[in-house]
Design an enzyme around this catalytic site. Structure first.
Site, PDB file in Angstrom:
ATOM      1  N   LYS A  88      -4.242  -0.490  -6.472  1.00 31.94           N
ATOM      2  CA  LYS A  88      -5.289   0.227  -5.729  1.00 31.94           C
ATOM      3  C   LYS A  88      -5.065   1.713  -5.998  1.00 31.94           C
ATOM      4  CE  LYS A  88      -6.184   1.256  -0.794  1.00 31.94           C
ATOM      5  NZ  LYS A  88      -5.975   0.687   0.566  1.00 31.94           N
TER       6      LYS A  88
ATOM      7  N   TRP B 119     -13.840   5.615  -1.175  1.00 31.90           N
ATOM      8  CA  TRP B 119     -14.491   5.611   0.149  1.00 31.90           C
ATOM      9  C   TRP B 119     -16.005   5.810   0.116  1.00 31.90           C
ATOM     10  CZ3 TRP B 119     -11.561  10.292  -0.675  1.00 31.90           C
ATOM     11  CH2 TRP B 119     -10.191  10.062  -0.762  1.00 31.90           C
TER      12      TRP B 119
ATOM     13  N   ASP C 254      -6.133   5.378  -4.985  1.00 31.41           N
ATOM     14  CA  ASP C 254      -6.751   6.183  -3.937  1.00 31.41           C
ATOM     15  C   ASP C 254      -7.206   7.534  -4.500  1.00 31.41           C
ATOM     16  OD1 ASP C 254      -7.471   6.550  -1.292  1.00 31.41           O
ATOM     17  OD2 ASP C 254      -5.548   5.838  -0.539  1.00 31.41           O
TER      18      ASP C 254
ATOM     19  N   ASP D  65     -12.206   4.456   5.714  1.00 29.16           N
ATOM     20  CA  ASP D  65     -11.242   3.436   6.140  1.00 29.16           C
ATOM     21  C   ASP D  65     -11.731   2.637   7.347  1.00 29.16           C
ATOM     22  OD1 ASP D  65      -9.738   4.512   4.187  1.00 29.16           O
ATOM     23  OD2 ASP D  65      -8.022   5.026   5.454  1.00 29.16           O
TER      24      ASP D  65
ATOM     25  N   ASP E 152       0.861  -1.193   0.000  1.00 22.11           N
ATOM     26  CA  ASP E 152       0.000   0.000   0.000  1.00 22.11           C
ATOM     27  C   ASP E 152       0.894   1.238   0.000  1.00 22.11           C
ATOM     28  OD1 ASP E 152      -2.199   1.943   1.119  1.00 22.11           O
ATOM     29  OD2 ASP E 152      -3.303   0.066   0.826  1.00 22.11           O
ATOM     30  N   ASP E 153       0.388   2.348   0.464  1.00 23.86           N
ATOM     31  CA  ASP E 153       1.101   3.624   0.464  1.00 23.86           C
ATOM     32  C   ASP E 153       2.424   3.495   1.232  1.00 23.86           C
ATOM     33  OD1 ASP E 153       1.502   6.292   0.044  1.00 23.86           O
ATOM     34  OD2 ASP E 153      -0.356   6.942   1.011  1.00 23.86           O
TER      35      ASP E 153
ATOM     36  N   ARG F 103     -13.993   0.508  -3.232  1.00 21.83           N
ATOM     37  CA  ARG F 103     -14.328   0.749  -1.825  1.00 21.83           C
ATOM     38  C   ARG F 103     -15.657   1.471  -1.763  1.00 21.83           C
ATOM     39  NH1 ARG F 103      -9.949   1.648   1.515  1.00 21.83           N
ATOM     40  NH2 ARG F 103     -11.396   2.868   2.774  1.00 21.83           N
TER      41      ARG F 103
END
Ligand code: GLA
Length: 543
Positions: free
Chosen positions: A166, A205, A168, A224, A81-82, A220
């Site tokens: 992924k 989100w 974001d 989170d 991930d990040d 998503r």
């Protein structure tokens, strides 16, 4: 058309096929076997490590995925991930973090691949990453895809060889980018890398809208997840009415798992079990080198994993609501077959006894129930099924009935709404609105007013076809400019005459006659010019 549907379905995971016409408006047929990619299973670095990751850490988690048996249980992806970003040079080329990944990301992907696993990576649709904001990782500033789409994606997917990305949206929000436009730009750039096997996750989100199903394997639908019960409960609450938007190899992503961290064993069962019945991706979020046995066993539970990866690839819907407690159901193994999966979910602080008429679940005659969490047969049931579920608990069963019944009720909460999203970008958006008098406690409001803003049920089943009396339950509250509302009902694309002069603050019942074909039918309610009433449900009675 049926043939075309199967071909498209078989390749729904490839980018080329994903960019074709959405196939999801096709009614389903009960005897077709589908060939969709299932929800993605793997591990992601974010929940436990945030940006504090390194080559050694990712590699050791990949090794642990194999040594714990999680790979054999079906977990395949190791997702960084990040936190891997370093800096861009003068040509715009991204370099990795000098301390965390001094040798770049290729050795990481190579190690993962050498274990027979797949490798995932992360970026942002805008300029800056979320880590540069939430985690003060200044290396994330300027590291997002915006303006560097092709150079970054060529590097990540072609040169380094990552198989999943992924994407974001912190940087995207910061720049005020339009989601559909920017994610489409990105997916076009991915296509140009020549990789047509990359899985894409949209991380915005909130349920982004039906365009996402043309782009991503998953999206998503919530903020989170955190390592606490309240967060698990919140995300389940946000996924109640999204079942119609998943399917054909595209899934609502309820976020990475918090199992193996601080939830209680019963909360972990709810978390894992509901993620499975909802067909969410299953991305482990704990340290796999040190998982307590009960959590490891749960995440390797074959019957629950089979439920998540069921070949039909569909998400459960709310069959019945009892206050804060819910019964979820979905077909498994065969559409409109005799086996269904059912979850009895009690998020409250008290034990709750569910009493449910099995007919509500379309299960007739003798029904065999098997507890999928604890691998035990519960026995045979007929009529009303009663079961007490403890607080923060769930019972998840495979129910096999002697007879599959035709549904006589279709709730608005189960419908496909082509104009629905949760991005908050439009005033008076078609929406799920609480309504006390409605059967499930909700109506769909703001239907119509324009072409295409419809409510659609694509799975209205009739065993033999024939003429039915349809009763539509609606309210026509909050009339503003117009004094009445009007509605067009269509069955399999054929519109009945418009029904005018609908009024009434209380729940109203309206009867129309419809003809259904054998198998699955599509029913839609719309109004291309004016607002339609708010819809609670419709029922069917064979003439
Ligand atoms: C956002 C995402 C998380 C994670 C972080 C990384 O908050 O929703 O899942 O990827 O960014 O910074």
């Amino acid at each position: 058309m049926k043939k075309l549907y199967l071909v498209l379905a078989a390749f729904a995971f490839s980018l080329t096929a994903c960019q074709k016409e959405a196939v999801t408006n096709e009614p389903l047929s009960s005897n077709e076997t589908t060939h969709f990619l299932p929800p993605l299973m793997g591990w992601s670095s974010w929940n436990t490590y945030h940006v504090n990751i390194s080559e050694e850490l990712i590699k050791s988690q990949a090794d642990a995925m194999v040594s714990t048996g999680l790979k054999d249980a079906g977990y395949l992806y190791i997702n960084t991930d990040d936190g891997f970003f370093g800096w861009r040079d003068e040509t715009g080329l991204m370099h990795t973090h000098p301390d965390r990944f001094p040798r770049g990301m290729k050795p990481v992907a190579d190690h993962i691949h050498s274990l027979g696993l797949k490798a995932g990576i992360y970026s942002d649709a805008g300029t800056n990453t979320c880590g540069s904001m939430g985690d003060n990782d200044e290396r994330g500033i300027g590291s997002g895809l915006y303006g560097h789409e092709q150079i970054d994606l060529d590097l990540y997917l072609k040169e380094w060889g990552f198989d999943f990305i992924k994407i974001d949206f912190c940087g995207g929000s910061e720049l005020g980018l339009d989601e559909e436009t920017q994610y489409t730009n990105i997916v076009n750039a991915i296509h140009r890398t020549g990789r047509d096997d990359v899985s894409i996750n949209i991380c915005r989100w909130a349920y982004p809208g039906i365009w996402a199903e043309k782009i991503a394997r998953s999206w998503r639908m919530s903020g989170d997840i955190q390592d606490d019960w309240g967060s698990v409960k919140r995300i389940i609450g946000e996924s109640l009415y999204l079942s119609a938007f998943a399917g054909n190899g595209h899934y609502n992503d309820m976020d990475m798992l918090e199992i193996g961290r601080s939830l209680t064993p019963s909360e972990e069962e709810v978390h894992f079990g509901i993620w499975c019945i909802m067909s969410s991706p299953l991305l482990i979020g704990c340290d796999m080198t040190n998982i307590r046995p009960s959590s490891l066993e749960l995440m390797k539970n074959k019957e629950l994993i089979a439920l998540d990866q069921d070949p039909l690839g569909i998400q459960a819907y709310v069959a019945q609501r009892f206050g804060d407690c819910y019964v979820f159901v979905k077909d498994i193994e065969q559409l409109h077959g005799n086996a269904r999966a059912v979850a009895f979910y009690n998020p409250t602080e008290e034990p709750f006894t569910f009493n449910i008429d099995l007919k509500t679940l379309e299960l007739g005659g003798n029904v065999k129930m098997r507890d999928l969490v604890h691998h035990t047969d519960l026995g045979d049931f007929n009529g009303v099924f009663s079961y007490t579920v403890q607080p923060h608990g769930v019972l998840i069963v495979r129910a096999e009935a002697a007879q599959r019944l035709e549904a006589d009720t279709y709730e608005a909460e189960w419908a496909y709404l082509p104009f629905y999203n949760e991005l908050g970008t439009r005033r008076r958006m078609i929406n799920f609105t609480p309504e006390e008098q409605a059967s499930g406690g909700m109506v769909v409001s703001n239907i119509g007013g324009q072409e295409g803003n419809d409510i659609i049920w694509r799975n209205v089943y009739s065993e033999t076809g024939g003429d039915y009396e349809m009763t539509i339950y609606y309210t026509a509250k909050n009339l503003r400019t117009a004094k009445t509302r009007s509605l067009v009902v269509s069955v399999n694309g054929e519109a009945l005459p418009m029904i005018d002069d609908l009024t009434g603050d209380d729940l109203q019942a309206l009867k129309v006659n419809v003809h259904l074909n054998p198998g699955y039918n599509t029913v839609s309610m719309s109004n291309p010019y004016f607002w339609a009433p708010d819809i609670d449900r419709f029922t069917l009675k064979k003439n």
